[in-house]
Design an enzyme around this catalytic site. Structure first.
Site, PDB file in Angstrom:
ATOM      1  N   GLU A  58       0.879  -1.165   0.000  1.00  0.00           N
ATOM      2  CA  GLU A  58       0.000   0.000   0.000  1.00  0.00           C
ATOM      3  C   GLU A  58       0.919   1.219   0.000  1.00  0.00           C
ATOM      4  OE1 GLU A  58      -2.277   0.888   3.527  1.00  0.00           O
ATOM      5  OE2 GLU A  58      -3.573   2.286   2.431  1.00  0.00           O
ATOM      6  N   ARG A  72       5.323 -12.578   9.625  1.00  0.00           N
ATOM      7  CA  ARG A  72       6.055 -11.370   9.286  1.00  0.00           C
ATOM      8  C   ARG A  72       7.347 -11.320  10.078  1.00  0.00           C
ATOM      9  NH1 ARG A  72       1.742  -7.089  10.275  1.00  0.00           N
ATOM     10  NH2 ARG A  72       3.324  -5.818   9.266  1.00  0.00           N
ATOM     11  N   LYS A 110       4.237   0.563  10.092  1.00  0.00           N
ATOM     12  CA  LYS A 110       4.328   1.829   9.365  1.00  0.00           C
ATOM     13  C   LYS A 110       3.815   2.978  10.216  1.00  0.00           C
ATOM     14  CE  LYS A 110       3.445   0.082   4.802  1.00  0.00           C
ATOM     15  NZ  LYS A 110       2.734   0.362   3.558  1.00  0.00           N
TER      16      LYS A 110
END
Length: 559
Positions: free
Chosen positions: A35, A262, A272
């Site tokens: 994104e 992850r 983020k």
RNA sequence: UGGGCCGUCGCCAAGCGGUAAGGCCCCGGAUUUUGAUUCCGGCAUCCCCAGGUUCGAAUCCUGGCGGCCCAGCCA
């Protein structure tokens, strides 16, 4: 660096199995779907290496770059640019396959109407708060929205009017009609479209309604004929929804979602949101601050694409929760740079040495290898002059016998030059601080061991008149605890205040003033240092990417 | 607490019923004009725990325990 082939993991096993069984006609298509709402970090590198890597390993395999730009509120072209730069820099190529979820907005809209026509989706008038209330909890089932049984005609009309801009932001959403009692919260009639009067960085003001991730992702995958849609573990619960959506629609292909864990790294944060907070607050200098775990930060710090790929190879792919030690990342950089980084000498905290066995103005040009184990890298000149600089920590007036550097009255080898003996220590009469060392050199020790005695220490040095002054920035972890995510309170306030140390008055070999070596240098005995983008020819600035392994510091601690 | 997932050496991680790979870290030692590199050697009788099945289990079964994720009109 020679790249070791990737070993198997459960995803590669599945893919190999699918390929040999002719699933999806034996095609392999993956995608990396960031994104564009922030810069890429080392966790994304793991995903990039997996998706592009697995495609490259299999004949005919392809990996697309797809921007998952369904939420214009947070997204920006700055990020789409940086993401492309970072993926390319890491060494991967999407060729002509750069896509955007926003490329599919029209198709996505048509599929939504198809869902409505099938009675599988409805327009809901509940507010966000009401929807939350109706959704139920982990242990109690949800309740049906009063709008759940609207007619197909009314739903279609309402949805078209949503698109036409007849309702204010947030007034209504399009929802999938699945199961309000599902134990999986994602299946309790999830939102598919929301009204947002926000300008999109690509579609401008064309759309007033935007699809959600859950709705858009699987369809985007199918439209690109993705075969294996690899994502992280938190989407595991979304897989039934991913499959449900694909099952309702007439799509050209049937992708399969597979989840892996992850990456988390010691002493840093990866979300983020938190990285953004660090940037916005100014505690770091930007997304590319060398302390940041971002790709751009690592690049500025001096990490090479090869070392990051090697790191991703080493950590592997699995579903277990993990927190990788920082030492592993550092090892990957060191082993890459060890073989190919040019050597130079730099003195970070200078101490003046006067070789008073030499006449004033003396200068002798010595030759030193650019890399001691690789002659092909050539030679460089060193200037042996009467006044030199050595590292302050390489001299002690008195020291334990384990200390192999220069002591008062003792001898030490100047790397690539002569053995010197310290005859006298000059101190500032006021402060008592050591200002210079008076030494003599042994002319018989150039490229030769002294006769009749052993000199075991070797220290680095630089000529006083023939060196250049500049700046070095030393870095420590951004956080002092291995798991900063567990910290309470504002992340910005938890940053290690000693995570950067700026040293001015450092001295470098003259070529370092301005040359264009792209790889970091090894400052012998100190570590690997990469020229910073703020460096100028009059004022060189180097970032320490990583120190060399340091056995002495361990010995010293035990003393 | 409903659902999903995970649990093999300090950290990653192979292993898929035949008797615990590898990397990092760490510890010895050799070589060395980088206390670097390189090179040798060491480092889980044991796989979260307890039962069971089997000639044989980290791998299969049962029951526990521990951890992570999910109640955004974020992704």
């Amino acid at each position: 660096m020679t790249e070791t082939p990737q070993t198997a993991d459960f995803i590669r096993d599945i893919i190999a199995h699918d390929l040999t069984n002719g699933v999806n006609d034996g095609r392999l298509q993956t995608r990396f779907p960031p994104e564009p709402n922030g810069y890429l970090h080392i966790g994304h590198a793991k995903s990039i290496c997996l998706n592009f890597g697995v495609a490259a390993e299999n004949p005919g395999g392809k990996c697309n770059l797809r921007f998952d730009d369904t939420n214009p509120e947070k997204e920006d072209v700055e990020y789409v640019d940086s993401i492309q730069e970072d993926v390319r820099w890491l060494g991967f190529d999407w060729e002509d396959r750069k896509f955007y979820a926003s490329d599919y907005f029209a198709a996505l809209y048509r599929f939504a109407e198809s869902l409505i026509l099938q009675g599988k989706a409805y327009v809901c008038d509940l507010s966000a708060a009401e929807m939350r209330e109706y959704r139920g909890t982990l242990t109690e089932p949800g309740r049906a929205s009063p709008c759940r049984d609207r007619s197909v005609e009314e739903n279609l009309d309402l949805f078209r009017r949503m698109r036409a801009g007849e309702f204010p932001d947030g007034a209504r959403v399009l929802r999938a009609r699945i199961d309000m009692a599902s134990p999986n919260m994602n299946m309790r009639d999830p939102a598919l479209y929301r009204i947002r009067r926000v300008e999109h960085h690509r579609t401008g003001t064309e759309w007033l309604i935007y699809p959600t991730y859950d709705y858009a992702h699987g369809i985007s995958d199918a439209l690109e004929c993705v075969t294996h849609s690899l994502c992280t573990l938190e989407f595991e619960d979304h897989r039934p929804l991913y499959d449900w959506i694909l099952d309702q629609l007439d799509l050209p292909c049937r992708p399969r979602q597979i989840e892996f864990s992850r990456l988390s790294l010691e002493y840093t944060v990866m979300s983020k949101r938190k990285l953004n907070a660090l940037v916005q607050s100014g505690v770091v200098s930007g997304w590319d601050d060398p302390r940041m775990p971002t790709i751009s930060g690592l690049r500025r710090r001096g990490y090479t694409p090869e070392s990051i790929r090697e790191f991703c190879r080493c950590i592997g792919i699995s579903k277990s929760p993990n927190r990788v030690e920082h030492a592993l990342l550092e090892n990957c950089l060191r082993s890459d740079l060890e073989t190919r980084s040019p050597r130079t000498m730099a003195v970070l905290r200078p101490l003046k040495v006067v070789i008073d066995s030499l006449p004033e103005g003396y200068e002798e040009v010595l030759s030193a290898p650019v890399h001691p184990q690789n002659e092909a890298m050539g030679k460089r000149n060193l200037y042996f002059t009467r006044e030199l600089f050595i590292e302050q920590e390489d001299f002690r007036e008195s020291a334990p016998k384990q200390y192999k550097r220069l002591v008062a009255g003792g001898e030490v080898r100047l790397r690539n030059a002569y053995v010197i003996r310290c005859r006298e220590v000059i101190k500032d009469p006021q402060s008592g601080e050591i200002v210079a060392l008076l030494c003599e050199h042994d002319p018989a020790t150039l490229n030769a061991n002294p006769v009749g005695r052993k000199v075991q220490g070797v220290i680095h040095w630089v000529s006083a008149p023939r060196s250049v002054a500049g700046e070095v920035r030393l870095y420590a972890p951004l956080f002092t605890v291995a798991e900063p995510d567990a910290l309470k309170g504002e992340i910005v306030e938890q940053v290690n205040p000693d995570s950067i140390e700026i040293l001015t008055g450092c001295r470098f070999e003259p070529e370092l003033a301005s040359d264009a070596v792209s790889l970091p240098y090894q400052f012998e005995r100190l570590g690997y240092f990469h020229r910073d983008r703020e460096s100028t020819s009059g004022h060189p600035v180097f970032n320490r990417a990583v120190s060399l392994r340091d056995a002495w510091s361990k010995i010293e601690q035990r003393l």
